[in-house]
Motif scaffolding. Structure first.
Motif, short mmCIF file in Angstrom:
data_model
loop_
_atom_site.label_atom_id
_atom_site.label_comp_id
_atom_site.label_asym_id
_atom_site.label_seq_id
_atom_site.Cartn_x
_atom_site.Cartn_y
_atom_site.Cartn_z
N ALA A 66 -92.08 23.72 8.23
CA ALA A 66 -91.21 23.13 7.20
C ALA A 66 -91.52 21.64 7.06
O ALA A 66 -91.92 20.97 8.00
CB ALA A 66 -89.75 23.34 7.57
N ARG A 67 -91.28 21.11 5.84
CA ARG A 67 -91.54 19.71 5.56
C ARG A 67 -90.48 19.15 4.60
O ARG A 67 -90.07 19.83 3.66
CB ARG A 67 -92.93 19.50 4.94
N PHE B 266 -92.49 16.35 8.95
CA PHE B 266 -91.62 17.08 9.87
C PHE B 266 -90.51 16.16 10.35
O PHE B 266 -90.71 14.98 10.58
CB PHE B 266 -92.46 17.57 11.05
N GLY B 267 -89.30 16.72 10.51
CA GLY B 267 -88.21 15.93 11.08
C GLY B 267 -86.94 15.99 10.26
O GLY B 267 -86.73 16.91 9.45
N PRO C 208 -92.09 9.42 3.86
CA PRO C 208 -91.36 8.75 4.97
C PRO C 208 -92.26 8.48 6.16
O PRO C 208 -93.23 9.18 6.41
CB PRO C 208 -90.27 9.77 5.32
N ASP C 209 -91.92 7.43 6.87
CA ASP C 209 -92.59 7.07 8.11
C ASP C 209 -91.56 7.21 9.23
O ASP C 209 -90.82 6.28 9.52
CB ASP C 209 -93.12 5.64 8.05
N VAL D 269 -83.30 18.74 7.09
CA VAL D 269 -83.81 18.93 8.44
C VAL D 269 -84.83 20.06 8.44
O VAL D 269 -84.56 21.15 7.93
CB VAL D 269 -82.67 19.29 9.40
N THR D 270 -86.01 19.81 9.01
CA THR D 270 -87.00 20.88 9.17
C THR D 270 -86.58 21.76 10.34
O THR D 270 -86.35 21.27 11.45
CB THR D 270 -88.39 20.30 9.42
#
Length: 620
Positions: free
Chosen positions: A200-201, A206-207, A352-353, A194-195
């Protein structure tokens, strides 16, 4: 590059945060002592709104098994509830602990008679009693009750707890019950990264992203390469198995080690009732409410006041270099599983998408993507009449991804290459303060402890023409609340205040919330910010006779909209106790004296939450 971790460290780490318990045979297993037993639930496992307290002991799908006193002591509390623990006994022991026995079908004879007398005195099915300490004294192993399925139980079993002198819940499996067998190590299925801030990546994105955990040579690891940059939180979906059953139970002890340093550890060997609500930020509540699994966070969120973290952090800062992540999971019987993986050591091929429906608000950021055909369109944010162009933080051949820190302002709309999208963000509501929010359709009153963390309040007023309902939409179904928020709805329609109340809308179902009318507005308290409506209930409850004779009276009672509020029965003008099994909508008469038949004028009155009443009357 790999980082070694001495095996000695692992066991010293676990030993350091395991609460010492007595190792003698002070406590007796309360169901079928001396025989192998099986569990449906263990201490501390993640439930939807609380950590599970104690043990759920299987009873073979039946009620009526003898329940034995786990140690010498006296019954200090007797409680009967329609929901919750149902029929429940609390027993105090000479060493200062209390044992709890819940979902019982009935009590031992002396306690049962005492309960019946007190229910008739109170003229109530639900009671809470505190007998004198010399009134019901039992020796270890004596029968005090019989197992059942009362209260909110979803099947026959015994719920069993041991609490310390301060009423903190202890892990009963730490008391060396030989009746439970467990030589199976915890199972790990998934890990999520988790960002935790805007820079953060996870794999350049992000996400929050989940990955499978696979097991090779007794160690779990990820199958695909992972890149982590900036402040990252780690979550795991894992569970424990016990011999002879397939139930997925909780894991009491978990340690996270990065580059040889312990950055997080937890030991759920004791729990506080006052902190149970913290489970909503201990697990990933958003992922769970959106149809996911209950992930255990290996970092501490803002607002999380749980006290079973021995080493805590609010995430780990990953640099570009290789990092070794190790996770150790230990059950109550000392079985340990290990997860180990390196990050930033291999090139990530498939980025990721993230699934984003128009946009999402995630961790103080507005996150959205713009699908394109080769060249991303221009994106702007609007703050009133002010336009601010936004550049993507990542672009690939399918989409461009954008991020906006909401601390820098609350945009009211987004220009998606010519398409204007309203964000619906009304206000930033910080936690830890009493704050009120007002608009034309609703007012919200937040208490100091309503929120765990900052809320970016969104609201939309809508109408369901087919059903004729006003809809007050707060799209925060996946936002956990620590305590209640008071909401005042300001309807445009006129409603009969005697019969109209607030309901939460879940698809086609309405869930009663209540409410109080004043000056044409209706106020209520809630722990869920979802869609609400105002609806009438003018239909009284339904009473359906099942058994009617001189020794038994059984009825089914139900109410389709607001639900049952109360019921009361009399026989020849005197109170007649009716037991209630809400899961089956069933009530039945319990005579104070079984030698006296049920004869005479019987009246049963049932009232729903809106005040509608139904009366059944018959001469028996």
């Amino acid at each position: 590059m790999r980082f070694g971790l001495p095996v000695l460290f692992i066991f010293l780490s676990f030993h350091a945060f395991t609460q010492p318990f007595t190792s003698d045979n002070y406590y007796l297993f309360p169901i079928n002592p001396g025989q192998q037993n099986f569990l449906a639930g263990t201490m501390g496992e993640l439930r939807s709104s609380h950590f599970h307290a104690g043990l759920d002991i299987k009873t073979g799908g039946q009620s009526g098994l003898p329940v034995h006193a786990t140690a010498d002591g006296y019954i200090s509390r007797v409680r009967v509830n329609t929901g919750g623990y149902g029929y429940c006994l609390y027993m105090t022991h000479p060493n200062g602990t209390t044992s709890v026995y819940a979902h019982l079908s009935k009590f031992e004879g002396r306690i049962a008679r005492y309960l019946l007398d007190e229910q008739y005195k109170a003229e109530s099915f639900e009671v809470q009693l505190f007998p004198d300490k010399n009134q019901f004294v039992f020796k270890r192993g004596e029968i005090i009750a019989y197992s059942g399925n009362t209260g909110s139980s979803s099947g026959p079993h015994l719920h069993f707890e041991i609490r310390d002198a301060n009423q903190r819940i202890l892990d009963p499996l730490k008391f060396n019950f030989a009746e439970i067998k467990d030589n199976i190590t915890p199972q790990m299925k998934n890990i999520a990264f988790v960002t935790l801030d805007g820079s953060a990546r996870v794999n350049e994105t992000f996400g929050r992203f989940e990955f499978d955990a696979i097991k090779t040579h007794d160690v779990y690891h990820t199958r695909v390469p992972i890149s982590l940059k900036g402040k990252i939180g780690i979550e795991i979906y894992a569970y424990d198995l016990l011999n002879g059953v397939y139930n997925r139970n909780g894991i009491p002890e978990t340690t996270l080690v990065i580059n040889g340093d312990t950055v997080f550890s937890q030991s759920k060997s004791s729990l506080s009732f006052g902190k149970q609500r913290n489970i909503l930020v201990h697990m990933d509540y958003e992922a769970y409410r959106n149809g996911g699994k209950k992930y255990n966070k290996l970092f501490v969120e803002d607002g999380n006041t749980n006290d079973f973290y021995n080493v805590s952090s609010q995430g780990f800062n990953f640099s570009d270099s290789t990092h070794l992540i190790q996770i150790y999971m230990k059950d109550s019987y000392g079985n340990i599983s290990t997860f180990e993986t390196e990050v930033n050591n291999r090139k990530v091929v498939n980025l990721p998408d993230p699934y984003i429906n128009e946009f999402e608000i995630y961790r103080d950021h507005l996150h959205f993507k713009n699908v394109h055909q080769g060249t991303p369109g221009k994106i702007s944010l609007f703050f009133g009449n002010t336009r601010r162009p936004l550049e993507p933080y990542r672009t690939d051949r399918r989409a461009a991804y954008y991020l906006w820190n909401l601390h820098d302002g609350l945009p009211d709309s987004i220009d998606y290459a010519g398409k204007i999208l309203n964000t619906g963000i009304y206000a930033e509501i910080p936690s830890g303060s009493e704050i009120s929010f007002f608009n034309h359709h609703s007012d919200l009153f937040f208490k100091q402890y309503s929120l765990f963390d900052t809320l970016y309040l969104r609201f939309e007023k809508d109408y369901d023409a087919q059903l004729g309902l006003e809809l007050f939409r707060f799209p925060h179904n996946d936002t956990p609340l620590r305590s209640t928020v008071n909401i005042r709805l300001k309807p445009e329609y006129s409603y009969p205040e005697k019969t109209a109340r607030v309901y939460a809308v879940y698809g086609s179902n309405l869930s009663y919330q209540g409410g109080t009318w004043e000056d044409g507005n209706i106020s209520f308290d809630t722990r869920d910010l979802v869609t609400f409506t105002i609806a009438e209930d003018t239909i009284p409850p339904v009473i359906t006779p099942r058994i009617i004779n001189s020794s038994e009276l059984y009825f089914k009672i139900n109410d389709e909209r607001s639900g049952i509020k109360s019921f009361r029965a009399t026989l020849n003008g005197s109170f007649l106790l009716m037991n209630y099994e809400s899961k089956k909508d069933l009530i039945w008469a319990v005579r104070k004296d079984e030698n006296i038949p049920l004869k005479g004028e019987f009246i049963l009155e049932v009232e729903d939450n809106t005040g509608n009443k139904q009366i059944y009357q018959r001469n028996l």
